[in-house]
Design a protein around this motif. Sequence first.
Motif, PDB file in Angstrom:
ATOM      1  N   ILE A 109       0.834  -1.208   0.000  1.00  0.00           N
ATOM      2  CA  ILE A 109       0.000   0.000   0.000  1.00  0.00           C
ATOM      3  C   ILE A 109       0.865   1.253   0.000  1.00  0.00           C
ATOM      4  O   ILE A 109       0.623   2.200  -0.761  1.00  0.00           O
ATOM      5  CB  ILE A 109      -0.948  -0.018   1.210  1.00  0.00           C
ATOM      6  CG1 ILE A 109      -1.967  -1.161   1.073  1.00  0.00           C
ATOM      7  CG2 ILE A 109      -1.671   1.316   1.355  1.00  0.00           C
ATOM      8  CD1 ILE A 109      -2.857  -1.335   2.284  1.00  0.00           C
ATOM      9  N   SER A 110       1.890   1.293   0.844  1.00  0.00           N
ATOM     10  CA  SER A 110       2.719   2.487   0.963  1.00  0.00           C
ATOM     11  C   SER A 110       3.490   2.769  -0.312  1.00  0.00           C
ATOM     12  O   SER A 110       3.526   3.908  -0.803  1.00  0.00           O
ATOM     13  CB  SER A 110       3.684   2.329   2.143  1.00  0.00           C
ATOM     14  OG  SER A 110       2.991   2.191   3.361  1.00  0.00           O
ATOM     15  N   SER A 112       2.845   1.748  -3.381  1.00  0.00           N
ATOM     16  CA  SER A 112       1.934   2.114  -4.465  1.00  0.00           C
ATOM     17  C   SER A 112       1.473   3.564  -4.334  1.00  0.00           C
ATOM     18  O   SER A 112       1.458   4.324  -5.314  1.00  0.00           O
ATOM     19  CB  SER A 112       0.718   1.182  -4.465  1.00  0.00           C
ATOM     20  OG  SER A 112       1.118  -0.164  -4.640  1.00  0.00           O
ATOM     21  N   ALA A 113       1.117   3.966  -3.111  1.00  0.00           N
ATOM     22  CA  ALA A 113       0.644   5.344  -2.898  1.00  0.00           C
ATOM     23  C   ALA A 113       1.758   6.356  -3.125  1.00  0.00           C
ATOM     24  O   ALA A 113       1.541   7.418  -3.735  1.00  0.00           O
ATOM     25  CB  ALA A 113       0.079   5.482  -1.489  1.00  0.00           C
ATOM     26  N   GLY A 117       1.631   9.042  -6.056  1.00  0.00           N
ATOM     27  CA  GLY A 117       1.603  10.438  -5.641  1.00  0.00           C
ATOM     28  C   GLY A 117       2.849  11.197  -6.063  1.00  0.00           C
ATOM     29  O   GLY A 117       2.763  12.369  -6.476  1.00  0.00           O
ATOM     30  N   VAL A 171       1.625   6.722   4.071  1.00  0.00           N
ATOM     31  CA  VAL A 171       2.347   7.650   3.201  1.00  0.00           C
ATOM     32  C   VAL A 171       3.216   8.556   4.061  1.00  0.00           C
ATOM     33  O   VAL A 171       2.694   9.360   4.841  1.00  0.00           O
ATOM     34  CB  VAL A 171       1.378   8.491   2.345  1.00  0.00           C
ATOM     35  CG1 VAL A 171       2.158   9.478   1.480  1.00  0.00           C
ATOM     36  CG2 VAL A 171       0.517   7.589   1.482  1.00  0.00           C
ATOM     37  N   LEU A 176       7.599  10.717  -0.063  1.00  0.00           N
ATOM     38  CA  LEU A 176       6.870  11.281  -1.199  1.00  0.00           C
ATOM     39  C   LEU A 176       7.708  12.345  -1.904  1.00  0.00           C
ATOM     40  O   LEU A 176       7.719  12.425  -3.137  1.00  0.00           O
ATOM     41  CB  LEU A 176       5.551  11.869  -0.711  1.00  0.00           C
ATOM     42  CG  LEU A 176       4.575  12.367  -1.783  1.00  0.00           C
ATOM     43  CD1 LEU A 176       4.068  11.202  -2.622  1.00  0.00           C
ATOM     44  CD2 LEU A 176       3.403  13.099  -1.134  1.00  0.00           C
TER      45      LEU A 176
END
Length: 318
Positions: A109-110, A112-113, A117, A171, A176
């Motif tokens: 999940i992390s 991919s996000a 992003g 996230v 990011l």
Amino acid sequence: MTLKTVQRPDVRRVVPPPYRTPSLRARWSDPLFTTAAIVVLLCAIAAVVYPLYFILIASVSDPNAVYEGKVWLLPSGLTFEGYQRIFADPKVWSGLQNTLVYTVLGTAISVSAILGGGYALSRKDLPGRKLLMLVFVVTMFFDGGLITKYLVVRDLGLIDTVWAVVLPGAVGVWNLIIARSFFEHTIPEELREAAQMDGASDFRFFFGIALPLSKPLIMLMVMIHVVANWNSFFDALIFLNDDTKYPLQLVLRNILIQSDVSSAATGVADAASYAAAQRIADLTKYAMIVVSSLPLMIALPFMQKHFTKGALIGAVKS
């Protein structure tokens, strides 16, 4: 009229010799520098490796020998009682299974996000790009606090579920920013324009071109979140009520607390029982450190080159 012949001076262009990389023998020709470099490196290696080695030999040594300073290079009073007590507890195996689930799901999940992003924020044609980035950066300096976080998770109906462990910290803003910087400076804009001229959509360009060129970044994000999810226990401590859903770190923490409490309780009765309980607590403590750290210590060296390359390429550039 007589013309005089003027002779030009002989001007020769001085061409410097080509640069040659010094040979290994030339680089190590200074014995003082070589000795100093070797000593510094050996000290650094010892400072990193010896504490890990000491924990390993202390986990299979008699705690009394550890207290007396007899354990520093080889184990003394060899015993595997600490490991036997840990693995005899069924909660440890369920905790290990839960940790694997949380680590795999949370990392997926992390990563991919963050990849999605980061790529979106790297696109200069994204409407409100600077405002969105400002909103993300503000969260690095201001936090609503634990109570607010708990109320949000509770109102979303995530209490005592796997999502309460993997979603709240999915996230990381710093990761990011690294991903956005990587896409900005590694994936050229001309490549995207060429793909659009060939009829590629934004999704096809991202999945078919951008991601295959971002393997160092992907490996970096995977390593960071694998370590974070494997060692995480605080969210599970706050949001989970069912002990069958506890991760390994929380299970080992509870075992250590129970060992300390039992040793303190038996200390009131008699000294012999207290010494035996304290011995078991110390064996369990060292064994738990090894059990919780060994899987990552085995896996991460094989991914070290990807970590270094991804960290350098994805570094924030001015």
